[in-house]
Design a protein around this motif. Sequence first.
Motif: not given
Length: 551
Positions: A228, A250, A253, A256
């Motif tokens: 992301l 999420l 995930l 990031l």
Amino acid sequence: MSFSHQTTLTTQQKSRSTEPPPPVFQRLPSEIYDCILRHLAVFHKEPASMSCETCHLRDLYALALVDRAWDRAVRPRLYCKIHLVGNDWPAHTKKFKMKAGVRLKLLRRTLRERRALAQHVREIKVPRLQADGEEVGAKTLDMVASLVMACPNLEKLIGFYPVYGHGFDRLTYALSTRSNLKERVWIIAENPSITERSLKQLPPGLMDLEQAESFLHFHDRWRSLSTLFLCSQKQGVLERDIFVQSLHRLPALQHLCISNFDVDDFDDVTLQSLPPLQSLRLQDLEGVTFWGLSEFARTKPAGSIRQLSLVNLDITYLSAISNILLHLTNLQRFTLVQESSPEVAAGDLVFQPVIASQALHYLHWDILVPGSANENLASSIRAGGFPSLRTLRAPSDYDGQLQMLCRPRSQVVLPSDKYSKAYRASGEGNSSGTARTLFTARKLAQERIEGARKTVKFRVVIEEEGVVQEVFEIQGFMGTIGSRISYNLESDVPGNDNALIDFPDLVSGSKEVAPRDGCTGLWNASHHAGKKWWNHTERYRYQPVDLHRFF
């Protein structure tokens, strides 16, 4: 009788020998097909190749027409990763009376009519239909959205990152419905209603309820999203509680990247609320301080981080970096880029090594005005603070303190350096001693290597009975013999003069819109079928940008 019988056998043997053998490819296992197709992809897509994606698809299509066995092997690869690069064929635009987007329209029609093919699609690269800086039109967004909706198993939409201004658009909604999506790049743009509201009140509360809930609901179905990116553009707003809630929706995930948000949107408190991650990049965040980074390193979720990049955060004290490297025991790659030098706080006791990490393999250390930062890092390496370090990239190592600790190299400059803009600027006398360019860094490093060669490092004297017979002089070198650290001054993006990959490398499409020396299929001009076989519209040799390079 015997002669007649022998004649009959000979005739039968001749008739059997003339029968065609069964096709050899029908007896091959699927792994052989996969191996052939992988080598074909390498031939067309490797950086040194003269071919392009259009030529690759043409060859796959030709193989699919051989027989059913080849068709079964080629079809998943033909539709698994669909990369549409460059301009449409002029004959198509004339036939369909469209200026652009003809291939998108044809592909959408194919996937809608043949749902079995749409099941194979995992990645789509749509052609660049506008120049850099131009706003993506609503018709383009709708066309790409309809294409996304036709691919139920889509995982990636690459090369096309329109801005999101907290308003409804079909593409954002279409991506939110793809439950297998693995990558998402949010570029948050300015919203007029939020800007108007910010003139009358202070945050939080600049985003209204509908805007906040809409953004959160977009993340509800992304159970497989692992990467992301959240980037603010032109004062784009995404408030603190929205950050925290969206990230915790999420479950998969792992990687990031957060960039360019205001202090009211992302600060030290928001940093402490991040979920467990493997890779984290924090860039141009005014609200993140050295204290927040030190506290974040002590939290339990931070212990899983293996790759950490801190870009333009202006960390004041070296103790923050020391705490990060000390507490993140799984950290393998660390990137630090900033202008000012992090120093030891006044009154602090200094013990060697000042900074240390037992697990770190890769270190990118780029301090534009080094101060004592490079000296502290060099002394820490000499004191054994980085036993696992294998690669060091330091573009701002102006005096060679860090280069001296690495494995000696005979040559650092690249053959392509003489074609760079920095090379032409240096010829005009415009180069700066503190310029953050790889060309300057390689030039200075090579000058240090050449300077060391002019000195005599060792002198070997051979004597016999007190009489000197021969004297051998061994030239000097720049580095440390036996060091396991490699001194690297190459870019994340081949051909780029900046060491670190950045957002312009991700969103720029100038080379695709106006290709220079692109592929027209000319490399295959010797084909006996002539120009109708090899010729196609000139298209840029596209190389996908891997988002993992940002970490």
